[in-house]
Enzyme design. Structure first.
Site, PDB file in Angstrom:
ATOM      1  N   HIS A 175      70.206 -31.282  34.636  1.00  0.00           N
ATOM      2  CA  HIS A 175      71.358 -32.217  34.768  1.00  0.00           C
ATOM      3  C   HIS A 175      71.554 -32.581  36.058  1.00  0.00           C
ATOM      4  CE1 HIS A 175      72.085 -28.434  31.931  1.00  0.00           C
ATOM      5  NE2 HIS A 175      72.040 -29.843  31.272  1.00  0.00           N
ATOM      6  N   HIS A 188      69.276 -35.444  27.174  1.00  0.00           N
ATOM      7  CA  HIS A 188      68.039 -35.058  27.116  1.00  0.00           C
ATOM      8  C   HIS A 188      67.117 -35.490  26.047  1.00  0.00           C
ATOM      9  CE1 HIS A 188      69.815 -32.510  30.027  1.00  0.00           C
ATOM     10  NE2 HIS A 188      70.503 -31.846  29.226  1.00  0.00           N
TER      11      HIS A 188
END
Lengths: 335, 335
Positions: free
Chosen positions: B222, B58
């Protein structure tokens, strides 16, 4: 028109420019009639205005580098297309100072022509104008065969724009900046690779396709296929090979000076990969006892969503580093 | 292992961490034994240390937000995997202040468990510890049915980390920061869409495939598939729909306050698109007479190379804006 998020391919650049100007209204002003951006906060100490520009699709170059400490104006063309000479001329008029205006031009035929016409018109108006040509991409070196325009301009542009911005803020004149810029360009080389091409905003299709185990070695920032498609090697040998070629291009002129290193994402690569690449590059350079003075890591000169990266090495004396380290406040670079 | 540029899937995160610490040695220090980053330049005025962390993939979240004015420490896990509670515990020990340590935790089961265990161990050591849970992703709202952990934490995390950093620098205590953080989380909502999934670093394959005319509406960070795959609409109706849903989620609690707006890239989207999206979002909000106090545009909370974006709206009173505007010097955010 998947996978682009846009109102239409034709609206991609104008919509982005308007949104950019709105989001960074504290830093830039958009001239919607002529299509260029100027810095709101121009340093009073500058004798010379700095103007760059080029095809869109390489953001944050150049729009993200307009602001205090860097460019006075940027002229974005359509995607992968030179700005019109009217844009360059009007932008130059808007930011010319007592000492004139310096054009920072990437070495592509269209850009050279349009900046050249603008320079002639400025000369007619009595505005001093000079040019720094950035030609750092070693993969596009066709000058020796006489077959093309020579090395193209790519990742190194951001370093040259930053250093010239710092230099301009100390009050250097036009001839001094031109001379400095040419020296910087001569000591700056870049090499780019990709594992997947960019997507065309018009068709939604990739510009070219590669096999899973192929790397495009020396890819251009407009999705030009490289001279070489090579088997995908491990990261360490790939970076070592690129670093070796870049160092060979820089020597012997730049021997002795430490390096300003740029690890640049081409758009579709992850930050994890870029920092891993940076680690490998620094390791290779240190093994060869080459000093690393500064590292800049991020996606600064992109090619839409190309999955790849470029490495730029610039030999930097202490004065270059001083200009590089000087404060900057733009949308994409701040310190 | 194309198209990733990595030595191996297992080396992706550790190589990136080492490269990151090398490139930003002026800002962060890596603890290679326990696997966390701390700020070199911690503000002396803080009573409480701020610690965050979560799965890697991320970036720049959270490592890029360690530094003066923001996080004191970040604990990166493996890709899309919570950090181990030992990392969190050791990082917390390293940066705890007189007033203790505040954990900023995205609402995922693994993160809650590991930060929770670390908090218990800190309590045993007599170190005050509190938690702010970030749960801004409206697409993952399963709490009402009792079927899951509730809204996940995503793009809003960067805004909350910035505001809490600014607040911590004014000397607020642990209870005050916990209370502020919870209030921020309650006034912050995010929605994400994608036109192409991320690539798996392990297999080189996309996490899922979409048709050319499909948009994954409400995608998770995700690569979780959304509850809805919708026909790709034009950009304007897509942004209007997202803004409408976000505003509905924020009202009536946040009515009256202007908005802090984040237009966030998920990794594989171009800067041109993000600024076009920003322009559309601001237009929609202004049409509805919703005040836009600040706009932040860029790729701050990514999902590897996902081709998509998220919109975050946070209702912000004048004090929140004051903390948001306070100086920050991290790898990924500086002003």
């Amino acid at each position: 028109m998947a996978p682009f998020f846009q109102n239409s391919a034709g609206r991609l650049v104008p919509d982005a420019l308007a949104g950019f100007a709105r989001a960074h209204a504290d830093i830039v002003t958009l001239d919607p009639e002529h299509g260029f951006l100027t810095a709101r906060d121009a340093a009073g100490s500058r004798l010379v205005g700095l103007v760059s520009g080029g095809g869109s699709g390489h953001e944050p170059l150049h729009s993200g580098f307009v602001g205090a400490g860097m460019l006075d104006a940027a002229c974005p063309g359509r995607v992968f297309t030179s700005p019109h000479n009217r844009q360059v001329y009007q932008a130059s008029l808007a930011v010319a100072r007592r000492g004139g205006v310096l054009h920072i031009v990437k070495n592509y035929t269209g850009d050279r022509i349009n900046f050249g016409i603008a320079a002639e018109r400025l000369a007619h108006r009595g505005i001093p104008c000079a040019r720094v040509l950035v030609d750092d991409d070693v993969a596009s070196d066709s000058a020796s065969s006489g077959a093309g325009p020579g090395r193209r301009g790519t990742g190194g542009t951001v370093l040259i724009e930053k250093v010239l911005g710092g230099a301009a803020d100390t009050g250097l004149g036009l001839a001094e900046l031109e001379s400095l810029g040419s020296a910087l360009a001569a000591r700056c080389r870049t090499l780019s690779v990709a594992s997947a091409a960019h997507t065309s905003p018009a068709t939604g299709e990739p510009a070219f396709t590669l096999g899973r185990e192929e790397t495009e070695y020396g890819v251009g920032i407009h999705g030009e296929r490289a001279a070489r498609t090579v088997p995908a090697a491990g990261l360490r040998p790939l970076v070592a090979r690129m670093a070796g070629e870049l160092l060979a291009e820089l020597s012997p002129a730049a021997a002795g000076d430490p390096l300003l290193v740029l690890v640049n994402g081409l758009g579709g690569i992850t930050s994890l990969e870029l920092y891993g690449i940076c680690g490998e590059l620094v390791r290779v350079l240190e093994e060869q006892r080459v000093g690393v003075a500064r590292t800049l890591v991020g996606s600064f000169v992109t090619a839409l969503d190309t999955r790849g990266f470029s490495l730029t090495l610039m030999a930097a004396d202490w004065m270059t580093l001083k200009y590089y380290d000087a404060p900057v406040r733009t949308a994409a670079l701040r310190w």
